[in-house]
Design a protein around this motif. Sequence first.
Motif, PDB file in Angstrom:
ATOM      1  N   ILE A 196      30.042 103.961   1.530  1.00 23.18           N
ATOM      2  CA  ILE A 196      31.758 104.085   1.853  1.00 23.18           C
ATOM      3  C   ILE A 196      31.934 102.701   1.527  1.00 23.18           C
ATOM      4  CG2 ILE A 196      31.688 103.919   4.226  1.00 23.18           C
ATOM      5  CD1 ILE A 196      34.076 105.752   3.567  1.00 23.18           C
ATOM      6  N   ALA A 197      31.615 101.692   2.118  1.00 27.95           N
ATOM      7  CA  ALA A 197      32.227 100.576   2.245  1.00 27.95           C
ATOM      8  C   ALA A 197      32.257 100.118   0.316  1.00 27.95           C
ATOM      9  CB  ALA A 197      31.698  99.340   2.777  1.00 27.95           C
ATOM     10  N   GLY A 198      30.396  99.688  -0.053  1.00 28.04           N
ATOM     11  CA  GLY A 198      30.876 100.074  -1.305  1.00 28.04           C
ATOM     12  C   GLY A 198      32.083 101.155  -2.334  1.00 28.04           C
ATOM     13  N   VAL A 199      32.422 101.997  -1.740  1.00 30.08           N
ATOM     14  CA  VAL A 199      33.517 102.648  -2.613  1.00 30.08           C
ATOM     15  C   VAL A 199      35.108 102.012  -2.111  1.00 30.08           C
ATOM     16  CG1 VAL A 199      34.880 105.199  -2.863  1.00 30.08           C
ATOM     17  CG2 VAL A 199      32.114 105.012  -2.355  1.00 30.08           C
ATOM     18  N   ILE A 200      34.653 101.847  -0.963  1.00 23.83           N
ATOM     19  CA  ILE A 200      36.491 101.059  -1.188  1.00 23.83           C
ATOM     20  C   ILE A 200      37.055  99.376  -0.915  1.00 23.83           C
ATOM     21  CG2 ILE A 200      37.916 100.327   1.163  1.00 23.83           C
ATOM     22  CD1 ILE A 200      37.447 103.137   0.910  1.00 23.83           C
ATOM     23  N   ALA A 201      35.445  98.937  -1.245  1.00 27.25           N
ATOM     24  CA  ALA A 201      35.386  97.317  -2.650  1.00 27.25           C
ATOM     25  C   ALA A 201      35.892  97.878  -3.696  1.00 27.25           C
ATOM     26  CB  ALA A 201      33.823  97.330  -2.222  1.00 27.25           C
ATOM     27  N   VAL A 202      35.279  99.316  -4.471  1.00 27.94           N
ATOM     28  CA  VAL A 202      35.590  99.369  -5.450  1.00 27.94           C
ATOM     29  C   VAL A 202      36.643  99.208  -6.173  1.00 27.94           C
ATOM     30  CG1 VAL A 202      34.797 101.017  -7.211  1.00 27.94           C
ATOM     31  CG2 VAL A 202      33.190 100.144  -5.940  1.00 27.94           C
ATOM     32  N   VAL A 203      37.719 100.213  -4.887  1.00 27.24           N
ATOM     33  CA  VAL A 203      38.928 100.862  -5.412  1.00 27.24           C
ATOM     34  C   VAL A 203      39.930  99.803  -4.720  1.00 27.24           C
ATOM     35  CG1 VAL A 203      40.517 101.928  -3.723  1.00 27.24           C
ATOM     36  CG2 VAL A 203      38.696 102.991  -3.669  1.00 27.24           C
ATOM     37  N   LEU A 204      39.170  98.543  -4.360  1.00 25.83           N
ATOM     38  CA  LEU A 204      40.347  97.405  -3.882  1.00 25.83           C
ATOM     39  C   LEU A 204      40.516  96.747  -4.948  1.00 25.83           C
ATOM     40  CD1 LEU A 204      42.022  95.202  -2.015  1.00 25.83           C
ATOM     41  CD2 LEU A 204      38.959  94.854  -1.452  1.00 25.83           C
ATOM     42  N   LEU A 205      39.040  96.759  -6.091  1.00 22.79           N
ATOM     43  CA  LEU A 205      39.133  95.700  -7.049  1.00 22.79           C
ATOM     44  C   LEU A 205      40.222  96.838  -8.194  1.00 22.79           C
ATOM     45  CD1 LEU A 205      37.538  93.543  -8.865  1.00 22.79           C
ATOM     46  CD2 LEU A 205      36.133  95.286  -9.378  1.00 22.79           C
ATOM     47  N   LEU A 206      40.112  97.886  -8.392  1.00 27.07           N
ATOM     48  CA  LEU A 206      41.031  98.181  -9.207  1.00 27.07           C
ATOM     49  C   LEU A 206      42.639  98.282  -8.689  1.00 27.07           C
ATOM     50  CD1 LEU A 206      38.584 102.078  -9.498  1.00 27.07           C
ATOM     51  CD2 LEU A 206      38.769 100.085 -11.196  1.00 27.07           C
ATOM     52  N   ALA A 207      42.603  98.800  -7.895  1.00 30.76           N
ATOM     53  CA  ALA A 207      43.772  98.214  -7.239  1.00 30.76           C
ATOM     54  C   ALA A 207      44.501  97.135  -8.156  1.00 30.76           C
ATOM     55  CB  ALA A 207      43.781  98.412  -5.975  1.00 30.76           C
ATOM     56  N   ILE A 208      42.999  95.838  -7.612  1.00 37.68           N
ATOM     57  CA  ILE A 208      44.054  94.428  -8.320  1.00 37.68           C
ATOM     58  C   ILE A 208      43.768  94.322  -9.529  1.00 37.68           C
ATOM     59  CG2 ILE A 208      42.828  92.040  -8.601  1.00 37.68           C
ATOM     60  CD1 ILE A 208      41.499  92.174  -5.003  1.00 37.68           C
ATOM     61  N   ALA A 209      42.883  94.803  -9.975  1.00 40.99           N
ATOM     62  CA  ALA A 209      43.086  95.265 -11.725  1.00 40.99           C
ATOM     63  C   ALA A 209      44.522  96.136 -12.330  1.00 40.99           C
ATOM     64  CB  ALA A 209      42.355  96.040 -12.614  1.00 40.99           C
ATOM     65  N   ALA A 210      45.022  97.157 -11.325  1.00 39.63           N
ATOM     66  CA  ALA A 210      46.604  97.369 -11.785  1.00 39.63           C
ATOM     67  C   ALA A 210      46.759  96.757 -11.830  1.00 39.63           C
ATOM     68  CB  ALA A 210      46.549  99.185 -10.467  1.00 39.63           C
ATOM     69  N   TYR A 211      47.455  95.646 -10.577  1.00 38.74           N
ATOM     70  CA  TYR A 211      48.150  94.469 -10.343  1.00 38.74           C
ATOM     71  C   TYR A 211      48.398  93.266 -11.366  1.00 38.74           C
ATOM     72  CZ  TYR A 211      51.547  91.501  -8.371  1.00 38.74           C
ATOM     73  OH  TYR A 211      52.582  91.391  -7.963  1.00 38.74           O
ATOM     74  N   ALA A 212      47.385  93.682 -11.858  1.00 36.97           N
ATOM     75  CA  ALA A 212      47.223  92.384 -13.084  1.00 36.97           C
ATOM     76  C   ALA A 212      47.910  92.705 -13.820  1.00 36.97           C
ATOM     77  CB  ALA A 212      45.712  91.518 -12.669  1.00 36.97           C
ATOM     78  N   CYS A 213      47.917  94.140 -14.124  1.00 39.29           N
ATOM     79  CA  CYS A 213      48.422  94.779 -15.841  1.00 39.29           C
ATOM     80  C   CYS A 213      49.306  94.628 -15.304  1.00 39.29           C
ATOM     81  CB  CYS A 213      47.304  95.981 -16.056  1.00 39.29           C
ATOM     82  SG  CYS A 213      45.188  95.465 -16.669  1.00 39.29           S
ATOM     83  N   ALA A 214      49.810  96.040 -14.418  1.00 44.37           N
ATOM     84  CA  ALA A 214      51.497  96.172 -14.380  1.00 44.37           C
ATOM     85  C   ALA A 214      52.366  95.138 -13.505  1.00 44.37           C
ATOM     86  CB  ALA A 214      51.295  97.435 -13.338  1.00 44.37           C
ATOM     87  N   GLY A 215      51.646  94.320 -12.743  1.00 42.19           N
ATOM     88  CA  GLY A 215      52.817  93.492 -11.945  1.00 42.19           C
ATOM     89  C   GLY A 215      52.834  91.226 -13.443  1.00 42.19           C
ATOM     90  N   GLY A 216      51.441  91.844 -13.724  1.00 40.07           N
ATOM     91  CA  GLY A 216      51.541  90.910 -14.349  1.00 40.07           C
ATOM     92  C   GLY A 216      52.229  90.987 -15.590  1.00 40.07           C
ATOM     93  N   THR A 217      52.461  92.524 -16.663  1.00 38.62           N
ATOM     94  CA  THR A 217      53.771  92.316 -17.225  1.00 38.62           C
ATOM     95  C   THR A 217      55.146  91.645 -17.097  1.00 38.62           C
ATOM     96  OG1 THR A 217      52.545  94.381 -18.489  1.00 38.62           O
ATOM     97  CG2 THR A 217      54.154  93.438 -19.502  1.00 38.62           C
ATOM     98  N   ASP A 218      55.376  92.057 -16.144  1.00 41.81           N
ATOM     99  CA  ASP A 218      56.456  91.938 -15.526  1.00 41.81           C
ATOM    100  C   ASP A 218      56.606  89.890 -15.118  1.00 41.81           C
ATOM    101  OD1 ASP A 218      58.187  94.076 -15.104  1.00 41.81           O
ATOM    102  OD2 ASP A 218      58.273  94.692 -13.800  1.00 41.81           O
ATOM    103  N   TYR A 219      55.845  89.912 -14.944  1.00 43.83           N
ATOM    104  CA  TYR A 219      55.646  88.065 -14.571  1.00 43.83           C
ATOM    105  C   TYR A 219      55.828  87.707 -15.992  1.00 43.83           C
ATOM    106  CZ  TYR A 219      54.048  89.078  -9.457  1.00 43.83           C
ATOM    107  OH  TYR A 219      54.072  88.807  -8.634  1.00 43.83           O
ATOM    108  N   GLY A 220      54.668  88.277 -17.232  1.00 48.05           N
ATOM    109  CA  GLY A 220      55.169  87.620 -18.354  1.00 48.05           C
ATOM    110  C   GLY A 220      56.594  87.672 -18.798  1.00 48.05           C
ATOM    111  N   ALA A 221      56.894  88.835 -18.387  1.00 46.42           N
ATOM    112  CA  ALA A 221      58.702  88.821 -18.857  1.00 46.42           C
ATOM    113  C   ALA A 221      59.671  87.508 -18.328  1.00 46.42           C
ATOM    114  CB  ALA A 221      59.259  90.387 -18.969  1.00 46.42           C
ATOM    115  N   GLY A 222      58.895  87.458 -17.150  1.00 49.43           N
ATOM    116  CA  GLY A 222      59.940  86.362 -16.884  1.00 49.43           C
ATOM    117  C   GLY A 222      59.164  84.444 -17.676  1.00 49.43           C
TER     118      GLY A 222
END
Length: 346
Positions: A2-28
């Motif tokens: 289960i720790a491995g699954v949560i680690a994958v979830v954490l990585l996917l969330a980081i990727a989502a923030y890098a893409c979604a939040g990154g787009t906004d930072y790029g606009a700035g």
Amino acid sequence: MIAGVIAVVLLLAIAAYACAGGTDYGAGFWDLTAGGAERGKRLRWLIDHAMAPVWEVNNVWLIFVLITMWTGFPVFFQQVFTTMWLPLALAAVGIVLRGAGFALRKPARRLAGRRLYGAVFALSSLLTPFFLGTAAGGVASGRVTSTTRASADAWANPTSLLFGLLAIATTALLGAVFLAADARRFAAPDLDAYFRQRALGALAVVAVLAVIMLFVTHGDAPHVWHGLTHGVGLVFVIVAALGTLATAWLLIRSAGAWSRVTAVGVVASAVLAWGMAQRPYLIPTSLTVADGAGAHTALRFLALVTLVAVVLIVPAVALLYWLDTHGELEGLTDADLRRTGAGDEG
């Protein structure tokens, strides 16, 4: 398990923030380089209009990352925030100032006020991803340990600085690609060409920095270098490289409708490559996923919360992104209100 699954979830969330939040930072970032008040007026109008529906929502991914780290991997959370408190604090201040600048510059009546708030928004959009990137680089290079004290070396080292520069470059890429698509939607071919050229330039910078990163990590972060050049990490590196070529080809073409998808694929693949390269460590080579995991009961409840989020929140956020990118959330203007007779009785 289960720790491995949560680690994958954490990585996917980081990727989502890098893409979604990154787009906004790029606009700035492009707001910062748009020029003076008159020269950059149309560019900033497009940036404001593109960001308005989603800029607050993108922080959902950051909150999810922090909660997952804190609850699922408390040892990891403690070590990262103890060692990297300065860059993370600067990033947090940047997030707050960025939001305040974006929210306040539009209603400001005086030109001086709009310039001040605009400068705060733009500079924060540059510095925030840089400091987040340097913190991630400190983790990747193994400089975050239980015995490491907060110091400049933890985040001002070759790997960290390159991570910071890559963060800026990738956000600039995403921002330019999405703004070009918005310019096409508003039938502004000159702005479309403007942002296409800058997207190609940012893409070239990303590619150069990625190659330099491989050389730097060979000596400064050998475990991550090995992961990036072998196994699953290498697969994602190859996917990112192919996505880079596809994005360049689509930006050169006259339509370029799929460039947003491929650009997001480049950034997401790069984040996933980094995460896979660190396996089985949260912090190479001192803290494994198993050793850094929280109590089994906490992990089970976190998995349940994640499942609820996947069912309820992810579809809602995905729908919001779809509506925004397809022009379904266009705001009313003064002309619209006059045309519809809003405010008239009956």
